[in-house]
Enzyme design. Structure first.
Site, PDB file in Angstrom:
ATOM      1  N   GLU A  56       0.812  -1.216   0.000  1.00 34.35           N
ATOM      2  CA  GLU A  56       0.000   0.000   0.000  1.00 34.35           C
ATOM      3  C   GLU A  56       0.844   1.264   0.000  1.00 34.35           C
ATOM      4  O   GLU A  56       0.486   2.260  -0.627  1.00 34.35           O
ATOM      5  CB  GLU A  56      -0.948   0.016   1.211  1.00 34.35           C
ATOM      6  CG  GLU A  56      -2.118  -0.956   1.134  1.00 34.35           C
ATOM      7  CD  GLU A  56      -1.788  -2.336   1.671  1.00 34.35           C
ATOM      8  OE1 GLU A  56      -0.598  -2.609   1.966  1.00 34.35           O
ATOM      9  OE2 GLU A  56      -2.713  -3.154   1.814  1.00 34.35           O
TER      10      GLU A  56
ATOM     11  N   HIS B 177     -10.786  -5.135  10.701  1.00 33.97           N
ATOM     12  CA  HIS B 177     -11.499  -5.227   9.414  1.00 33.97           C
ATOM     13  C   HIS B 177     -12.925  -4.711   9.539  1.00 33.97           C
ATOM     14  O   HIS B 177     -13.787  -5.082   8.744  1.00 33.97           O
ATOM     15  CB  HIS B 177     -11.534  -6.681   8.908  1.00 33.97           C
ATOM     16  CG  HIS B 177     -10.199  -7.228   8.537  1.00 33.97           C
ATOM     17  ND1 HIS B 177      -9.272  -7.632   9.486  1.00 33.97           N
ATOM     18  CD2 HIS B 177      -9.609  -7.434   7.338  1.00 33.97           C
ATOM     19  CE1 HIS B 177      -8.183  -8.077   8.866  1.00 33.97           C
ATOM     20  NE2 HIS B 177      -8.355  -7.953   7.574  1.00 33.97           N
TER      21      HIS B 177
END
Lengths: 328, 340
Positions: B64, B133
């Site tokens: 990322e 998450h």
């Protein structure tokens, strides 16, 4: 390929401009900061990272670049900006925080943006690698000319951004050149205490790209290595890593007492000042006549003086204009 | 008026917006983890790889930091990247490129460099995916200047705001709630799947919408919270209470006038936010009303927000902590009762 006489003189001149510019900035920076050093005082407040000694890296690489090529630089950006052709007046003015600066004083010395020559820099170690990969991706996708160069220090080679960016550039075979200016110090931490390998060039193997170590802080040697990397990128053959040995002749920032340096190191480095060494070599080889030399020095001084005067005389932006340009 | 109805899920609406814009603007491309042949873990890039190929729909390594940085560099160089951060919870591994580069380069350059990138990222829990998450983090992004932040609550807005985001010259963080996506395995709120025009259109960034009109109390929310609020409004109606529901749609810019005008009408404010309670969206909404004119309030503003705890895994614990219609009804009744 070795530099031509013209290229040698170009490199020499740009190193001189950079050095003179920084020596002038250094003096002005201290105005208002003595006897008590307070970073917020004086015509140039804030941190100041000088690149004295590292000029060969900038000129040896940028001698191969055109206006359309992209450079992302570091918190120590003056030599890189000057070698890339950033407008010296606007750059000086930005460093003073003036309205006529590159961004009207919103960036300062660590955030110099000159879209005309595709130059930018930023203040945090390892930040420029990803954007350079992106610029290279943009050129490849648009089938547009130009390569991207990311300059960074040896400390950044221990950032995740380094490893991720080299891998991504290699996977996508992008026209990008990663340039390490290894000045052996991350502020006060010596490279050998922070880096698992002697030379970062070997890390290129992990990403299946050429990694070249260039010793000696020598503009000509850097020119040769950079030439190969840039040609490879222009030919569409993918990224390269250059690992350049260089020296920081000043502290990490102005005000750094440099107590961490071993005794004698500073004196040794100053005796190897790359600009003096290069001047001597050019004069000895006949690539530079005494009269050329004084012309180049005079021109460099004039350029710097004009830029500083422009910055000094420029007005400040209105404080409320701090609200502008948050969005496009 | 539309000749025929065509309901789309949020995921399909997002993909349609991207593909239509990619057909007319070659600068637009998509990159991120699993956005290629898989079509995105949350389905929002389905069909793009087949139509545009691997050059413009790029699967990335799990890097990322590099690909978010690359989005900044590509956008500054004239491209219009749409980059997916799979779960907003992952921002910690790449936030430097987002908030220090993407969000600041326009400013640092004095407006000479634009960064027209879209980050699309999933938010929200409720399905026991654990505390890395399931977060929303709306306030985290909205707090930092230089990026627009949008949170569509239905497929119509999802398409129109995606098109608007891609065309925007500023960076836009496009936050979509997993529970609205229309992915069967996530359990989808039915109200998010609505009629969507086939042609391109934009929904202006920075404009809230009143999605249910009312007189007695204003419920302000975003994303999944809008649906909880609509369910609450229906329950309140049965009890004779008329609740107005405002869907923020954009956090940056925030439509403060819209919120204020609704609260001025009802005199009562309940904010519903699935993000953490403190230092976040709910406090900002309340401040935007009270700092302008506290006298319009007939009762102190109420918050139904996520408590200041990491999100627990166990179903019963997570559901206990999440906003829901019952909590909103209770907050609204509390705000109303003193007058009765």
């Amino acid at each position: 390929m070795n530099p031509t006489l013209e290229q040698k003189q170009w490199m020499y001149r740009h190193m001189l401009v950079s050095r003179l510019f920084e020596e002038t900035i250094e003096k002005i920076y201290l105005e208002g900061k003595t006897p008590v050093f307070n970073m917020a005082n004086g015509p140039i407040p804030g941190e100041m990272h000088l690149s004295n000694g590292q000029e060969p890296c900038a000129v040896g690489v940028c001698a191969h670049l055109n206006k359309e090529d992209v450079v992302t630089a570091t918190h120590r950006p003056h030599h890189q900006a000057i070698a890339k052709g950033v407008d010296l007046k606007k750059m000086a003015s930005e460093i003073f925080g003036k309205e006529t600066g590159l961004s009207g004083g919103r960036g300062g010395h660590m955030h110099l943006f000159d879209a005309d020559v595709n130059f930018s820099c930023s203040g945090i170690v390892g930040q420029g690698l990803g954007p350079a990969v992106g610029a290279a991706l943009s050129r490849k996708m648009q089938n547009k000319a130009g390569v991207a160069v990311s300059f960074f220090g040896e400390g950044a080679a221990n950032q995740g951004a380094f490893h991720e960016s080299l891998n991504l550039a290699a996977v996508w075979k992008l026209p990008v050149i990663f340039v390490i200016e290894d000045n052996a110090w991350g502020i006060s931490v010596a490279k050998e205490t922070a880096t698992a390998v002697d030379r970062n060039a070997v890390r290129a193997a992990a990403y299946d790209m050429p990694g070249v170590y260039v010793p000696g802080n020598d503009p000509d040697a850097i020119f040769v290595a950079a030439g190969e990397a840039v040609s490879r990128a222009r030919a569409g053959d993918g990224p390269s890593l250059l690992d350049i040995e260089t020296y920081r002749l000043a502290g990490h920032f102005m005000g750094d007492a440099e107590a961490y340096r071993p005794e004698g190191e500073k004196e040794d480095l100053l005796s190897k000042d790359p600009i003096l060494v290069y001047e001597k070599a050019l004069l000895a080889s006949g690539d530079l006549s005494e009269s050329d030399n004084s012309d180049i020095k005079e021109r460099a001084k004039r350029e710097v003086d004009e830029a500083i005067e422009f910055a000094r005389e420029s007005p400040f932006s209105s404080p409320e204009s701090a609200l502008d340009h948050v969005f496009a | 008026m539309p000749a025929k109805e065509r309901k789309l899920t949020v995921a399909r609406a997002m993909a349609e917006a991207m593909s239509q814009e990619m057909r007319i603007d070659e600068r637009v491309f998509v990159m991120g983890e699993d956005v290629g042949p898989l079509g995105g873990v949350f389905g929002n890039t389905r069909g793009l790889f087949e139509e545009f190929g691997e050059e413009r729909v790029r699967d990335t390594p799990i890097s990322e930091t590099a690909f978010m940085g690359a989005a900044v560099g590509a956008a500054a160089d004239g491209m219009r990247p749409i980059v997916e951060l799979m779960f907003v919870d992952f921002f910690g591994v790449c936030f430097d490129a987002i908030y220090n580069l993407m969000a600041k380069n326009t400013y640092f350059s004095g407006g000479h460099v634009n960064v027209p990138a879209v980050i699309m990222t999933s938010t929200g829990g409720g399905y026991s995916d654990g505390g890395q998450h399931s977060q929303c983090l709306y306030g985290t992004f909205a707090h930092l200047p230089g990026m627009k932040v949008v949170v569509p609550s239905n497929a119509f807005d999802a398409k129109g705001m995606m098109t608007a985001a891609i065309r925007d010259n500023s960076p836009v963080v496009y936050m979509f709630h997993k529970g609205l996506q229309g992915m069967g395995w996530l359990g989808t709120e039915a109200g998010a799947t609505v009629n969507v025009p086939e042609e391109q259109y934009t929904v202006e960034i920075g404009k809230a919408a009143t999605v249910s009109e009312g007189e007695d109390v204003t419920i302000v929310s975003l994303g999944m919270g809008v649906h909880h609020s609509l369910h609450a409004a229906a329950q309140l109606r049965e009890q004779g209470v008329s609740a107005e529901v405002v869907d923020l749609r954009s956090l940056v810019p925030l439509d403060r006038d819209h919120i204020f005008n609704s609260v001025k009408k009802t005199g009562r404010l309940v904010v519903v936010d699935e993000d953490y309670r403190s230092y976040g969206v709910s406090g900002e909404i309340i401040a935007s009303v009270v700092e302008r004119d506290i006298s319009i309030l007939r009762y102190p503003p109420q918050r139904v927000a996520y408590p200041d705890i990491p999100i627990p895994f166990a179903h019963h614990m997570e559901q206990w902590a999440l906003p829901n219609a019952e909590k909103i009804v209770a907050a609204c009744l509390k705000a109303i009762q003193p007058d009765e």
